[in-house]
Scaffold this motif. Structure first.
Motif, PDB file in Angstrom:
ATOM      1  N   VAL A   1      40.586  42.498  34.558  1.00 13.23           N
ATOM      2  CA  VAL A   1      40.428  43.720  35.341  1.00 13.23           C
ATOM      3  C   VAL A   1      41.804  44.356  35.520  1.00 13.23           C
ATOM      4  CG1 VAL A   1      39.572  44.751  37.464  1.00 13.23           C
ATOM      5  CG2 VAL A   1      38.478  42.694  36.557  1.00 13.23           C
ATOM      6  N   GLU A   2      41.966  45.550  34.974  1.00 14.51           N
ATOM      7  CA  GLU A   2      43.257  46.236  35.055  1.00 14.51           C
ATOM      8  C   GLU A   2      43.369  47.091  36.310  1.00 14.51           C
ATOM      9  OE1 GLU A   2      43.415  48.366  31.388  1.00 14.51           O
ATOM     10  OE2 GLU A   2      43.381  46.547  30.167  1.00 14.51           O
ATOM     11  N   ASP A   3      42.217  47.528  36.805  1.00 12.19           N
ATOM     12  CA  ASP A   3      42.225  48.457  37.937  1.00 12.19           C
ATOM     13  C   ASP A   3      40.926  48.285  38.718  1.00 12.19           C
ATOM     14  OD1 ASP A   3      42.438  50.511  39.705  1.00 12.19           O
ATOM     15  OD2 ASP A   3      42.553  52.112  38.221  1.00 12.19           O
ATOM     16  N   PHE A   4      41.018  47.954  39.986  1.00 10.16           N
ATOM     17  CA  PHE A   4      39.828  47.738  40.815  1.00 10.16           C
ATOM     18  C   PHE A   4      39.331  49.024  41.489  1.00 10.16           C
ATOM     19  CE2 PHE A   4      41.022  43.360  40.313  1.00 10.16           C
ATOM     20  CZ  PHE A   4      39.839  42.654  40.436  1.00 10.16           C
ATOM     21  N   SER A   5      39.962  50.149  41.207  1.00 10.75           N
ATOM     22  CA  SER A   5      39.603  51.371  41.935  1.00 10.75           C
ATOM     23  C   SER A   5      38.164  51.804  41.641  1.00 10.75           C
ATOM     24  CB  SER A   5      40.585  52.507  41.611  1.00 10.75           C
ATOM     25  OG  SER A   5      40.613  52.773  40.231  1.00 10.75           O
ATOM     26  N   TRP A   6      37.719  51.684  40.370  1.00 13.26           N
ATOM     27  CA  TRP A   6      36.352  52.109  40.036  1.00 13.26           C
ATOM     28  C   TRP A   6      35.325  51.229  40.730  1.00 13.26           C
ATOM     29  CZ3 TRP A   6      32.184  49.661  37.735  1.00 13.26           C
ATOM     30  CH2 TRP A   6      31.072  50.487  37.491  1.00 13.26           C
ATOM     31  N   ILE A   7      35.466  49.915  40.610  1.00 14.33           N
ATOM     32  CA  ILE A   7      34.467  49.034  41.207  1.00 14.33           C
ATOM     33  C   ILE A   7      34.468  49.170  42.728  1.00 14.33           C
ATOM     34  CG2 ILE A   7      36.029  47.017  41.186  1.00 14.33           C
ATOM     35  CD1 ILE A   7      32.168  46.992  40.800  1.00 14.33           C
ATOM     36  N   LYS A   8      35.626  49.379  43.316  1.00 16.18           N
ATOM     37  CA  LYS A   8      35.686  49.524  44.770  1.00 16.18           C
ATOM     38  C   LYS A   8      34.955  50.792  45.226  1.00 16.18           C
ATOM     39  CE  LYS A   8      38.796  49.459  48.751  1.00 16.18           C
ATOM     40  NZ  LYS A   8      37.933  48.494  49.453  1.00 16.18           N
ATOM     41  N   SER A   9      35.230  51.910  44.562  1.00 17.72           N
ATOM     42  CA  SER A   9      34.568  53.162  44.946  1.00 17.72           C
ATOM     43  C   SER A   9      33.064  53.091  44.661  1.00 17.72           C
ATOM     44  CB  SER A   9      35.191  54.351  44.215  1.00 17.72           C
ATOM     45  OG  SER A   9      34.977  54.262  42.822  1.00 17.72           O
ATOM     46  N   THR A  10      32.682  52.422  43.574  1.00 18.86           N
ATOM     47  CA  THR A  10      31.270  52.344  43.207  1.00 18.86           C
ATOM     48  C   THR A  10      30.495  51.450  44.157  1.00 18.86           C
ATOM     49  OG1 THR A  10      31.880  52.673  40.880  1.00 18.86           O
ATOM     50  CG2 THR A  10      29.671  51.847  41.311  1.00 18.86           C
ATOM     51  N   ILE A  11      31.092  50.343  44.564  1.00 17.97           N
ATOM     52  CA  ILE A  11      30.390  49.448  45.484  1.00 17.97           C
ATOM     53  C   ILE A  11      30.280  50.079  46.876  1.00 17.97           C
ATOM     54  CG2 ILE A  11      32.185  47.985  46.559  1.00 17.97           C
ATOM     55  CD1 ILE A  11      30.545  45.567  45.492  1.00 17.97           C
ATOM     56  N   GLU A  12      31.246  50.909  47.249  1.00 19.58           N
ATOM     57  CA  GLU A  12      31.151  51.639  48.520  1.00 19.58           C
ATOM     58  C   GLU A  12      30.044  52.691  48.449  1.00 19.58           C
ATOM     59  OE1 GLU A  12      32.451  50.893  51.305  1.00 19.58           O
ATOM     60  OE2 GLU A  12      33.819  49.330  50.603  1.00 19.58           O
ATOM     61  N   LYS A  13      29.903  53.336  47.276  1.00 22.22           N
ATOM     62  CA  LYS A  13      28.778  54.274  47.093  1.00 22.22           C
ATOM     63  C   LYS A  13      27.453  53.538  47.205  1.00 22.22           C
ATOM     64  CE  LYS A  13      31.125  57.418  43.899  1.00 22.22           C
ATOM     65  NZ  LYS A  13      31.256  57.786  42.464  1.00 22.22           N
ATOM     66  N   ALA A  14      27.403  52.347  46.613  1.00 28.85           N
ATOM     67  CA  ALA A  14      26.177  51.549  46.661  1.00 28.85           C
ATOM     68  C   ALA A  14      25.808  51.214  48.103  1.00 28.85           C
ATOM     69  CB  ALA A  14      26.350  50.275  45.833  1.00 28.85           C
ATOM     70  N   ARG A  15      26.801  50.910  48.911  1.00 30.62           N
ATOM     71  CA  ARG A  15      26.533  50.618  50.321  1.00 30.62           C
ATOM     72  C   ARG A  15      25.900  51.820  51.019  1.00 30.62           C
ATOM     73  NH1 ARG A  15      31.415  46.962  53.066  1.00 30.62           N
ATOM     74  NH2 ARG A  15      30.273  45.003  52.827  1.00 30.62           N
ATOM     75  N   LYS A  16      26.372  53.003  50.675  1.00 28.64           N
ATOM     76  CA  LYS A  16      25.833  54.219  51.287  1.00 28.64           C
ATOM     77  C   LYS A  16      24.443  54.544  50.745  1.00 28.64           C
ATOM     78  CE  LYS A  16      30.409  56.241  52.077  1.00 28.64           C
ATOM     79  NZ  LYS A  16      31.366  57.284  51.652  1.00 28.64           N
ATOM     80  N   ASN A  17      24.173  54.112  49.491  1.00 35.44           N
ATOM     81  CA  ASN A  17      22.896  54.426  48.849  1.00 35.44           C
ATOM     82  C   ASN A  17      21.813  53.384  49.105  1.00 35.44           C
ATOM     83  OD1 ASN A  17      23.356  56.931  47.527  1.00 35.44           O
ATOM     84  ND2 ASN A  17      24.658  55.894  46.050  1.00 35.44           N
ATOM     85  N   LYS A  18      22.112  52.400  49.920  1.00 30.12           N
ATOM     86  CA  LYS A  18      21.106  51.380  50.213  1.00 30.12           C
ATOM     87  C   LYS A  18      19.881  52.000  50.872  1.00 30.12           C
ATOM     88  CE  LYS A  18      23.877  47.226  51.053  1.00 30.12           C
ATOM     89  NZ  LYS A  18      24.198  46.244  52.104  1.00 30.12           N
ATOM     90  N   ASN A  19      18.725  51.453  50.514  1.00 28.73           N
ATOM     91  CA  ASN A  19      17.496  51.919  51.132  1.00 28.73           C
ATOM     92  C   ASN A  19      17.428  51.474  52.583  1.00 28.73           C
ATOM     93  OD1 ASN A  19      14.966  53.272  50.925  1.00 28.73           O
ATOM     94  ND2 ASN A  19      13.944  51.289  50.851  1.00 28.73           N
ATOM     95  N   LYS A  20      17.876  50.227  52.826  1.00 29.14           N
ATOM     96  CA  LYS A  20      17.913  49.724  54.203  1.00 29.14           C
ATOM     97  C   LYS A  20      19.008  48.682  54.348  1.00 29.14           C
ATOM     98  CE  LYS A  20      13.958  46.629  53.307  1.00 29.14           C
ATOM     99  NZ  LYS A  20      13.744  47.074  51.929  1.00 29.14           N
ATOM    100  N   GLU A  21      19.419  48.445  55.559  1.00 26.64           N
ATOM    101  CA  GLU A  21      20.475  47.480  55.846  1.00 26.64           C
ATOM    102  C   GLU A  21      20.043  46.090  55.395  1.00 26.64           C
ATOM    103  OE1 GLU A  21      24.219  46.565  56.814  1.00 26.64           O
ATOM    104  OE2 GLU A  21      23.335  48.567  56.969  1.00 26.64           O
ATOM    105  N   GLY A  22      20.965  45.378  54.758  1.00 23.19           N
ATOM    106  CA  GLY A  22      20.656  44.032  54.283  1.00 23.19           C
ATOM    107  C   GLY A  22      20.134  43.980  52.869  1.00 23.19           C
TER     108      GLY A  22
END
Length: 344
Positions: free
Chosen positions: A186-207
Protein backbone atom coordinates in the motif's frame (compact mmCIF):
# COMPACT_ATOMS: atom_id res chain seq x y z
CA UNK A 1 36.87 42.88 -37.01
CA UNK A 2 33.36 44.12 -36.37
CA UNK A 3 31.95 41.36 -38.60
CA UNK A 4 33.76 38.69 -36.52
CA UNK A 5 32.40 40.14 -33.27
CA UNK A 6 28.88 40.24 -34.72
CA UNK A 7 29.17 36.63 -35.90
CA UNK A 8 30.40 35.45 -32.51
CA UNK A 9 27.54 37.26 -30.74
CA UNK A 10 25.08 35.76 -33.22
CA UNK A 11 26.41 32.22 -32.65
CA UNK A 12 26.43 32.71 -28.87
CA UNK A 13 22.87 34.06 -28.87
CA UNK A 14 21.80 31.24 -31.14
CA UNK A 15 23.11 28.61 -28.73
CA UNK A 16 21.56 30.40 -25.75
CA UNK A 17 18.28 30.46 -27.65
CA UNK A 18 18.56 26.72 -28.37
CA UNK A 19 19.30 25.94 -24.72
CA UNK A 20 16.29 27.99 -23.53
CA UNK A 21 13.93 26.47 -26.10
CA UNK A 22 15.12 22.93 -25.36
CA UNK A 23 14.77 23.61 -21.63
CA UNK A 24 11.20 24.82 -22.10
CA UNK A 25 10.35 21.82 -24.28
CA UNK A 26 11.88 19.41 -21.78
CA UNK A 27 10.01 20.92 -18.82
CA UNK A 28 6.78 20.98 -20.82
CA UNK A 29 7.26 17.36 -21.78
CA UNK A 30 7.99 16.41 -18.17
CA UNK A 31 4.91 18.23 -16.87
CA UNK A 32 2.81 16.70 -19.66
CA UNK A 33 4.09 13.21 -18.80
CA UNK A 34 3.50 13.64 -15.05
CA UNK A 35 0.02 15.08 -15.62
CA UNK A 36 -1.14 12.30 -17.89
CA UNK A 37 0.52 9.63 -15.81
CA UNK A 38 -1.52 10.86 -12.85
CA UNK A 39 -4.54 11.13 -15.12
CA UNK A 40 -4.13 7.49 -16.17
CA UNK A 41 -3.68 6.37 -12.57
CA UNK A 42 -6.90 8.13 -11.63
CA UNK A 43 -8.66 5.89 -14.16
CA UNK A 44 -7.95 2.88 -11.92
CA UNK A 45 -10.41 4.26 -9.35
CA UNK A 46 -14.13 3.86 -9.92
CA UNK A 47 -15.58 7.38 -10.21
CA UNK A 48 -18.78 6.49 -8.37
CA UNK A 49 -20.43 4.02 -6.01
CA UNK A 50 -22.09 1.15 -7.88
CA UNK A 51 -25.43 0.12 -6.34
CA UNK A 52 -26.64 -3.43 -6.96
CA UNK A 53 -29.93 -4.97 -5.91
CA UNK A 54 -30.16 -8.76 -5.99
CA UNK A 55 -33.72 -10.09 -6.19
CA UNK A 56 -35.93 -8.25 -3.74
CA UNK A 57 -32.88 -6.88 -1.90
CA UNK A 58 -33.04 -9.16 1.14
CA UNK A 59 -30.66 -11.97 0.14
CA UNK A 60 -27.58 -12.44 -2.04
CA UNK A 61 -25.27 -15.40 -2.61
CA UNK A 62 -21.67 -14.35 -3.24
CA UNK A 63 -18.87 -16.61 -4.50
CA UNK A 64 -15.34 -15.59 -3.50
CA UNK A 65 -12.22 -17.09 -5.09
CA UNK A 66 -8.59 -16.02 -5.20
CA UNK A 67 -5.10 -16.74 -6.52
CA UNK A 68 -6.01 -18.41 -9.78
CA UNK A 69 -2.40 -17.84 -10.95
CA UNK A 70 -3.40 -18.42 -14.57
CA UNK A 71 -0.46 -19.14 -16.85
CA UNK A 72 0.34 -22.15 -19.00
CA UNK A 73 -0.24 -24.60 -16.13
CA UNK A 74 -3.10 -26.84 -17.22
CA UNK A 75 -3.96 -27.76 -13.63
CA UNK A 76 -4.52 -24.11 -12.69
CA UNK A 77 -6.65 -23.56 -15.80
CA UNK A 78 -8.72 -26.66 -15.01
CA UNK A 79 -9.08 -25.59 -11.36
CA UNK A 80 -10.40 -22.17 -12.39
CA UNK A 81 -12.83 -23.75 -14.86
CA UNK A 82 -13.99 -26.20 -12.18
CA UNK A 83 -14.42 -23.44 -9.58
CA UNK A 84 -16.53 -21.33 -11.93
CA UNK A 85 -18.71 -24.33 -12.76
CA UNK A 86 -19.26 -25.10 -9.06
CA UNK A 87 -20.19 -21.47 -8.38
CA UNK A 88 -22.60 -21.63 -11.31
CA UNK A 89 -24.15 -24.86 -9.97
CA UNK A 90 -24.61 -23.12 -6.60
CA UNK A 91 -26.35 -20.22 -8.37
CA UNK A 92 -24.27 -17.41 -6.92
CA UNK A 93 -25.49 -13.88 -7.67
CA UNK A 94 -22.06 -12.27 -7.42
CA UNK A 95 -18.51 -13.53 -8.07
CA UNK A 96 -15.56 -11.75 -6.46
CA UNK A 97 -11.95 -12.57 -7.35
CA UNK A 98 -9.63 -11.41 -4.55
CA UNK A 99 -6.52 -10.94 -6.70
CA UNK A 100 -3.85 -12.82 -8.64
CA UNK A 101 -5.97 -13.76 -11.62
CA UNK A 102 -2.72 -14.07 -13.55
CA UNK A 103 0.61 -15.51 -12.54
CA UNK A 104 2.96 -13.16 -14.40
CA UNK A 105 0.73 -10.18 -15.13
CA UNK A 106 0.34 -11.03 -18.81
CA UNK A 107 -2.67 -9.79 -20.74
CA UNK A 108 -2.97 -13.26 -22.32
CA UNK A 109 -3.73 -14.69 -18.86
CA UNK A 110 -6.41 -12.06 -18.25
CA UNK A 111 -7.95 -12.83 -21.63
CA UNK A 112 -7.84 -16.54 -20.78
CA UNK A 113 -9.80 -15.94 -17.58
CA UNK A 114 -12.55 -14.07 -19.40
CA UNK A 115 -12.70 -16.87 -21.98
CA UNK A 116 -13.12 -19.43 -19.20
CA UNK A 117 -15.71 -17.27 -17.49
CA UNK A 118 -17.72 -16.74 -20.67
CA UNK A 119 -17.53 -20.42 -21.60
CA UNK A 120 -18.99 -21.41 -18.20
CA UNK A 121 -21.71 -18.76 -18.33
CA UNK A 122 -22.37 -19.18 -22.05
CA UNK A 123 -25.94 -18.25 -22.96
CA UNK A 124 -26.96 -18.05 -19.31
CA UNK A 125 -27.60 -15.25 -16.88
CA UNK A 126 -24.19 -14.07 -15.66
CA UNK A 127 -23.63 -13.08 -12.04
CA UNK A 128 -22.31 -9.65 -11.14
CA UNK A 129 -18.55 -9.91 -11.60
CA UNK A 130 -16.07 -7.99 -9.41
CA UNK A 131 -12.31 -8.38 -9.31
CA UNK A 132 -9.20 -6.76 -7.88
CA UNK A 133 -5.45 -6.84 -8.51
CA UNK A 134 -2.96 -8.84 -6.46
CA UNK A 135 0.83 -8.70 -6.52
CA UNK A 136 1.11 -11.21 -9.38
CA UNK A 137 -1.15 -9.07 -11.55
CA UNK A 138 1.64 -6.46 -11.57
CA UNK A 139 4.33 -9.08 -12.17
CA UNK A 140 5.08 -8.39 -15.85
CA UNK A 141 8.58 -6.79 -15.96
CA UNK A 142 8.04 -5.51 -19.50
CA UNK A 143 5.26 -3.04 -18.69
CA UNK A 144 4.69 -0.27 -16.16
CA UNK A 145 2.41 -0.38 -13.15
CA UNK A 146 -0.02 1.92 -14.93
CA UNK A 147 -0.09 -0.30 -18.01
CA UNK A 148 -0.78 -3.31 -15.78
CA UNK A 149 -3.82 -1.49 -14.41
CA UNK A 150 -4.95 -0.48 -17.90
CA UNK A 151 -4.69 -4.09 -19.12
CA UNK A 152 -6.61 -5.30 -16.07
CA UNK A 153 -9.46 -2.87 -16.69
CA UNK A 154 -9.50 -3.57 -20.42
CA UNK A 155 -9.62 -7.36 -20.21
CA UNK A 156 -11.14 -8.10 -16.80
CA UNK A 157 -13.62 -5.18 -16.95
CA UNK A 158 -13.19 -4.22 -13.30
CA UNK A 159 -11.75 -1.19 -11.56
CA UNK A 160 -8.80 -2.05 -9.28
CA UNK A 161 -10.29 0.32 -6.68
CA UNK A 162 -14.05 0.48 -6.37
CA UNK A 163 -16.99 0.78 -4.01
CA UNK A 164 -20.19 -1.24 -4.34
CA UNK A 165 -23.39 -1.30 -2.33
CA UNK A 166 -24.95 -4.77 -2.63
CA UNK A 167 -28.42 -5.01 -1.09
CA UNK A 168 -27.63 -2.00 1.15
CA UNK A 169 -24.26 -3.39 2.33
CA UNK A 170 -20.96 -1.71 1.50
CA UNK A 171 -18.30 -3.68 -0.39
CA UNK A 172 -14.94 -1.96 -0.91
CA UNK A 173 -12.60 -3.46 -3.52
CA UNK A 174 -9.03 -2.59 -2.53
CA UNK A 175 -6.29 -3.77 -4.89
CA UNK A 176 -2.57 -3.97 -4.32
CA UNK A 177 -0.73 -0.83 -5.39
CA UNK A 178 2.22 -2.71 -6.86
CA UNK A 179 3.95 -6.10 -7.25
CA UNK A 180 5.42 -6.19 -3.74
CA UNK A 181 4.66 -9.50 -2.06
CA UNK A 182 5.20 -8.76 1.63
CA UNK A 183 5.65 -5.28 3.12
CA UNK A 184 5.01 -2.21 0.99
CA UNK A 185 1.93 -3.15 -0.98
CA UNK A 186 0.00 0.00 0.00
CA UNK A 187 1.64 3.21 -1.18
CA UNK A 188 -1.08 5.59 -0.05
CA UNK A 189 -3.92 5.02 2.43
CA UNK A 190 -5.81 8.17 1.45
CA UNK A 191 -8.20 6.39 -0.96
CA UNK A 192 -9.14 3.56 1.38
CA UNK A 193 -9.54 5.97 4.29
CA UNK A 194 -11.87 8.31 2.39
CA UNK A 195 -13.80 5.36 0.92
CA UNK A 196 -14.34 3.61 4.23
CA UNK A 197 -15.55 6.90 5.75
CA UNK A 198 -18.03 7.20 2.86
CA UNK A 199 -19.14 3.65 3.57
CA UNK A 200 -19.81 4.58 7.19
CA UNK A 201 -22.05 7.41 6.03
CA UNK A 202 -23.79 5.15 3.48
CA UNK A 203 -24.72 2.47 5.99
CA UNK A 204 -28.36 1.49 6.01
CA UNK A 205 -28.31 1.24 9.80
CA UNK A 206 -25.88 1.42 12.69
CA UNK A 207 -23.93 -1.79 13.20
CA UNK A 208 -24.05 -2.86 9.56
CA UNK A 209 -20.81 -4.45 8.36
CA UNK A 210 -18.41 -2.93 5.85
CA UNK A 211 -16.92 -5.66 3.66
CA UNK A 212 -13.40 -4.86 2.44
CA UNK A 213 -11.93 -7.22 -0.14
CA UNK A 214 -8.15 -7.00 -0.45
CA UNK A 215 -5.52 -9.36 -1.77
CA UNK A 216 -3.25 -9.21 1.28
CA UNK A 217 -4.61 -10.13 4.72
CA UNK A 218 -4.01 -8.03 7.83
CA UNK A 219 -1.07 -9.45 9.79
CA UNK A 220 -1.53 -11.77 12.79
CA UNK A 221 -5.17 -12.48 12.06
CA UNK A 222 -6.13 -15.50 9.91
CA UNK A 223 -4.08 -18.69 9.54
CA UNK A 224 -0.87 -17.89 7.63
CA UNK A 225 -0.98 -14.11 8.10
CA UNK A 226 1.39 -14.29 11.05
CA UNK A 227 4.44 -14.93 8.86
CA UNK A 228 5.74 -13.23 5.71
CA UNK A 229 2.41 -12.92 3.99
CA UNK A 230 0.38 -10.66 6.31
CA UNK A 231 0.44 -6.84 6.22
CA UNK A 232 0.97 -4.96 9.48
CA UNK A 233 -0.03 -1.69 7.80
CA UNK A 234 -3.41 -3.12 6.80
CA UNK A 235 -3.96 -4.42 10.34
CA UNK A 236 -3.07 -1.02 11.80
CA UNK A 237 -5.62 0.61 9.53
CA UNK A 238 -8.49 -1.84 10.15
CA UNK A 239 -8.14 -1.90 13.95
CA UNK A 240 -10.01 1.42 14.15
CA UNK A 241 -13.00 -0.01 12.22
CA UNK A 242 -14.68 -2.80 14.25
CA UNK A 243 -17.47 -3.12 11.66
CA UNK A 244 -15.01 -4.21 8.96
CA UNK A 245 -15.19 -7.76 7.61
CA UNK A 246 -11.87 -8.15 5.83
CA UNK A 247 -11.80 -10.85 3.12
CA UNK A 248 -8.46 -11.63 1.51
CA UNK A 249 -6.48 -14.10 -0.59
CA UNK A 250 -2.69 -14.32 -1.14
CA UNK A 251 -1.92 -16.88 1.57
CA UNK A 252 -2.77 -20.16 -0.21
CA UNK A 253 -3.15 -21.60 3.31
CA UNK A 254 -5.93 -24.15 3.72
CA UNK A 255 -9.23 -22.68 4.90
CA UNK A 256 -10.02 -26.07 6.43
CA UNK A 257 -7.99 -24.74 9.34
CA UNK A 258 -10.28 -23.30 12.03
CA UNK A 259 -8.08 -20.20 12.33
CA UNK A 260 -9.00 -19.07 8.81
CA UNK A 261 -11.57 -16.79 10.42
CA UNK A 262 -10.44 -14.35 13.13
CA UNK A 263 -12.16 -11.74 15.27
CA UNK A 264 -10.84 -9.24 17.75
CA UNK A 265 -10.58 -5.56 16.76
CA UNK A 266 -12.49 -6.44 13.55
CA UNK A 267 -13.23 -9.59 11.51
CA UNK A 268 -10.82 -11.22 9.06
CA UNK A 269 -11.48 -14.15 6.71
CA UNK A 270 -9.24 -15.80 4.11
CA UNK A 271 -10.43 -17.37 0.86
CA UNK A 272 -7.41 -19.66 0.22
CA UNK A 273 -6.73 -20.20 -3.53
CA UNK A 274 -7.86 -22.20 -6.53
CA UNK A 275 -4.31 -22.98 -7.71
CA UNK A 276 -2.33 -24.73 -4.94
CA UNK A 277 -2.14 -24.96 -1.15
CA UNK A 278 0.68 -24.02 1.20
CA UNK A 279 0.88 -25.21 4.79
CA UNK A 280 2.64 -23.31 7.55
CA UNK A 281 5.84 -21.30 7.85
CA UNK A 282 7.95 -24.47 7.85
CA UNK A 283 6.51 -25.85 4.62
CA UNK A 284 5.20 -22.75 2.86
CA UNK A 285 7.60 -22.96 -0.09
CA UNK A 286 7.83 -26.75 -0.36
CA UNK A 287 7.17 -27.51 -4.02
CA UNK A 288 6.31 -31.18 -3.35
CA UNK A 289 3.44 -30.06 -1.12
CA UNK A 290 2.21 -27.56 -3.70
CA UNK A 291 2.47 -30.16 -6.45
CA UNK A 292 0.48 -32.78 -4.54
CA UNK A 293 -2.22 -30.25 -3.59
CA UNK A 294 -2.81 -28.69 -6.98
CA UNK A 295 -5.56 -30.97 -8.25
CA UNK A 296 -7.57 -31.71 -5.13
CA UNK A 297 -7.31 -28.86 -2.65
CA UNK A 298 -8.73 -25.94 -4.62
CA UNK A 299 -11.16 -24.08 -2.35
CA UNK A 300 -13.14 -20.88 -1.99
CA UNK A 301 -16.07 -19.30 -0.17
CA UNK A 302 -19.77 -18.85 -0.73
CA UNK A 303 -21.23 -16.05 1.39
CA UNK A 304 -24.96 -15.97 2.12
CA UNK A 305 -25.77 -12.33 2.81
CA UNK A 306 -29.14 -11.59 4.42
CA UNK A 307 -30.66 -8.76 6.41
CA UNK A 308 -29.69 -10.28 9.75
CA UNK A 309 -26.34 -11.96 9.14
CA UNK A 310 -23.77 -13.30 6.71
CA UNK A 311 -22.95 -17.01 6.63
CA UNK A 312 -19.79 -18.28 4.96
CA UNK A 313 -19.54 -21.76 3.48
CA UNK A 314 -16.11 -23.21 2.67
CA UNK A 315 -16.34 -25.24 -0.53
CA UNK A 316 -13.86 -27.64 -2.10
CA UNK A 317 -14.13 -27.37 -5.86
CA UNK A 318 -12.75 -30.80 -6.80
CA UNK A 319 -15.36 -32.65 -4.74
CA UNK A 320 -18.00 -29.88 -4.49
CA UNK A 321 -18.05 -30.67 -0.78
CA UNK A 322 -19.15 -27.91 1.60
CA UNK A 323 -17.59 -28.10 5.04
CA UNK A 324 -20.03 -28.90 7.79
CA UNK A 325 -19.05 -26.01 10.08
CA UNK A 326 -20.36 -22.68 8.76
CA UNK A 327 -19.08 -19.27 9.82
CA UNK A 328 -21.94 -17.04 10.92
CA UNK A 329 -21.64 -13.33 11.73
CA UNK A 330 -24.77 -11.68 13.08
CA UNK A 331 -25.77 -8.06 12.53
CA UNK A 332 -25.47 -5.52 14.02
CA UNK A 333 -21.72 -5.97 14.36
CA UNK A 334 -20.72 -5.87 18.02
CA UNK A 335 -17.15 -6.81 19.07
CA UNK A 336 -18.43 -7.94 22.47
CA UNK A 337 -20.33 -10.72 20.64
CA UNK A 338 -17.40 -11.91 18.53
CA UNK A 339 -17.16 -15.69 18.73
CA UNK A 340 -14.24 -16.49 16.37
CA UNK A 341 -11.51 -15.37 18.72
CA UNK A 342 -8.36 -17.28 19.66
CA UNK A 343 -9.71 -17.62 23.18
CA UNK A 344 -13.00 -19.16 22.04
Amino acid sequence: MNDCIIKRKYIRNYFIYLIIINGILYLSSLCFHIYFKEKRNILAYSPEITKIKIGNGTYAKIGIISDLQLDNYKVYINNTYKALNVLKKNKVDVIIVAGDTSNRGKKENLILFKQLYNSVYNNTHKPVFISLMGNHDYNNPNITKTQSQINFMRYIKSYPYSHYIINNYNFIIWSNDNKEWKNYIVEDFSWIKSTIEKARKNKNKEGDPIFVISHFPPKNTVYGSEDLWGSQAIFNFFKDYPEVISISGHLHYSIKNIKSIWQKEFTAINSQSTSYVDLDDIFQNAWDIRKSSRKNDSMGLIAHLSQNNVIFDRIEFATEEIMEERWKIDFPINPSNFQYTFEK
